[in-house]
Every structure is written in structure tokens, then in C-alpha cells.
Scaffold this active site. Structure first.
Site, short mmCIF file in Angstrom:
data_model
loop_
_atom_site.label_atom_id
_atom_site.label_comp_id
_atom_site.label_asym_id
_atom_site.label_seq_id
_atom_site.Cartn_x
_atom_site.Cartn_y
_atom_site.Cartn_z
N PRO A 2 0.84 -1.20 0.00
CA PRO A 2 0.00 0.00 0.00
C PRO A 2 0.87 1.25 0.00
O PRO A 2 1.76 1.38 0.85
CB PRO A 2 -0.79 -0.11 1.32
N GLU A 3 0.64 2.10 -0.97
CA GLU A 3 1.37 3.37 -1.06
C GLU A 3 0.32 4.48 -0.98
O GLU A 3 -0.82 4.20 -0.61
CB GLU A 3 2.15 3.42 -2.38
N HIS A 92 -4.87 -14.32 11.03
CA HIS A 92 -4.00 -13.15 10.96
C HIS A 92 -4.65 -11.86 11.45
O HIS A 92 -4.13 -10.78 11.25
CB HIS A 92 -3.49 -12.97 9.53
N ARG A 114 1.94 -10.54 7.37
CA ARG A 114 3.40 -10.53 7.56
C ARG A 114 3.88 -9.78 8.79
O ARG A 114 5.07 -9.75 9.08
CB ARG A 114 4.08 -9.98 6.31
#
Length: 273
Positions: A2-3, A92, A114
DNA sequence: AAGAAGTCCTGGGCGC
DNA sequence: TGCGCCCAGGACTTCT
């Protein structure tokens, strides 16, 4: 991954439901390295009202009462997703927020496969310190101003410069590659060797690609989804990122890929000089 | 002291 | 089918 466009998409969706809402309960589902002090984390949030959800670079900022804020960084696989009361948390999912607005309760999950991402409570001073260190927001000034901030005597490659959050806030690997292709500039070029004209063109293309991607709710190259679990629509409009071995949309030459600034870097060997 | 390299993490894709 | 290897990368930390 994500930017700026993806984080901005999430920010808008969060702001729509969280602005003015109250945090009624916070469940830490898996507490690992990300939540070393989970009691303090929960205590700092409980019963607080969210005043606004802002974004600076790729950082999300929930502004709370009492000079405090919750900052959230999605890094690679972090995500906020709205869920209903019957939702069964997955492997998660790390935090389940219970929120209340207009006497209705709703739920928001923070998940991160992650575990690169983080949620962090910060005080007023700490927040100021964090925000001050970021470079300019690329969509808040003119292309000319942006071009000026790309002026440097650095020996680094232009790709490395674009990834530096202190130089320019919010651009990551995808949009760095895309802007460089649109501007016709090789990612390996030394940043200091770009001409005035090239810097201006690059600044324009950075703004163009970010705006176009926001219009499509961002790029889902891998894991990114918005707060409704929806993928962004910009993937099909990418010109180089993830297109190694495919023809350049401009000249049909096959897109190349190499490592640069520790990142996979895609470019057209003909269009980019 | 700038800039490069190492680090964190897991799932998915690949070769055999 | 399953095993092991490698890759994805933001930004902080450590090294040169």
C-alpha cells in the site's frame, strides 16, 4: 505495498465511518511483537472519541481526544476491514475494534499476515516529531514545487530518491517505477544528473499517476484490499510494474526487471533514457 | 555521514 | 502430492 493511493483510499473509507465515533471496546486477538504493552494500548483507546482520520505519507492517523493519536502503518499486508457482529476472527487478525456512532455498534478488524505493519499510540509531541520528518505531500503542492524538492546533489539513483520518505512522502515501489516510465527516465540515473526539464516532467507524472490511481481506489498487485475487502482497479493500468517480459504499452519492447535500491525495478529499455 | 545492506514476516509459486 | 527454496518489500537498524 500500500502506497499513497491505497492508504488514501483506506483513509477516506475509515474517515467516513470513524469520524465522531467512539471506541467502546478493543480486543487484542493475537498479541506478539506488535503489542508488547497491550493493556496500555487498550486503556489508551477505550471510550475515546475519534475526531478525524488523517494521512501523512503512508501513515494513517486517528486523532483522538486528550492530545493523543493512534497511528497505523499498513506496510506490506496490513489491512483494516469492517466486519459484522457474527464475524469469526481469522488467523491473521490482530485487533478487533468495537465502535459506536449514533447508538449503533460496528466492528473493524486490523489484520496483518506478515506483521510488518503496526498500530501505535502517540502523544502530541511524538506525533509532531514523526510528521515533521516526512518530505512534502506530492499532491498538496504544484508540480513546480514538487520538482524543486527533487533537486539534489545526492549520488543516489533517482529510484532510490523517490523511495526516500524524507524527500517525498507516500511514493513506494509501484508508483516510483510507474512515474519514471511515464517521464521517460531510467531508474538507474543519478538523481543529481536530472535536468530541470526532466525533474519537472517527473514531478508532473508523479502527480498524474497518484491521482489516477486514487480514482481507481489504488492498485491490488498482491495483498491490498480496502476496508470492504475490495481490490483496487489500477492494476490493469500499470505500464511497467509487474510486467517483466510483457510489451511496453508505448513501443512494444519487452519490459525489463532488475534490482535497484533493494527493490525489484521494472522499466522499458527503449522509452526510458 | 551518506548510502548500502541487513532485518523483520509469511504465503504463494516454482522445480523436482 | 509434498518438500524446500526463493521472492514480494517499507522503513528501521546496523554496517562500511
Amino acid at each position: 505495498m500500500p502506497e499513497l493511493p491505497e492508504v488514501e483510499t483506506v483513509r477516506r473509507q475509515l474517515a467516513h465511518r470513524l469520524n465522531g465515533a467512539q471506541i467502546s471496546r478493543v480486543e487484542i486477538l493475537h498479541s506478539g511483537r506488535e503489542f508488547p504493552k497491550k493493556e496500555a494500548f487498550v486503556k489508551a483507546l477505550i471510550d475515546q472519541r475519534i475526531q478525524s482520520v488523517d494521512r501523512r505519507a503512508k501513515l494513517l492517523i486517528w486523532r483522538l481526544q486528550k492530545d493523543a493519536a493512534l497511528t497505523a502503518h499498513l506496510k506490506m499486508t496490513g489491512r483494516f476491514v469492517f466486519v459484522d457482529a457474527a464475524y469469526v476472527p481469522g488467523k491473521h487478525d490482530h485487533v478487533l475494534f468495537h465502535l459506536k456512532a449514533k447508538k449503533k455498534t460496528f466492528f473493524l478488524v486490523w489484520a496483518d499476515v506478515r506483521k510488518f505493519g503496526f498500530l501505535k499510540i502517540v502523544g502530541k509531541q511524538e506525533l509532531e516529531d514523526i510528521l515533521r520528518d516526512y518530505g512534502p505531500e506530492p499532491l498538496e503542492g504544484s508540480a513546480k514545487e514538487l520538482a524543486e524538492s527533487l533537486k539534489t546533489s545526492s549520488k543516489r539513483s533517482i529510484k532510490a530518491l523517490l523511495l526516500d520518505q524524507a524527500v517525498l512522502a507516500g511514493v513506494g515501489n509501484i508508483y516510483a517505477d510507474e512515474a519514471l516510465h511515464r517521464a521517460g527516465i531510467r531508474p538507474t540515473r543519478r538523481a543529481a544528473r536530472l535536468s530541470l526539464k526532466e525533474r519537472f516532467r517527473l514531478a508532473q507524472e508523479i502527480q498524474n499517476v497518484l491521482r489516477e490511481s486514487i480514482d481507481q481506489q489504488g492498485t491490488s498487485a498482491n495483498d491490498y484490499v480496502d476496508t470492504n475487502g475490495q481490490r483496487g482497479g489500477f492494476l490493469d493500468l500499470l505500464r511497467v510494474y509487474g510486467r517483466r517480459g510483457e510489451p511496453c504499452r508505448t513501443c512494444r519492447t519487452l519490459i525489463k526487471k532488475r534490482m535497484l535500491a533493494q527493490r525489484g525495478t521494472c522499466y522499458c529499455p527503449v522509452c526510458q533514457k
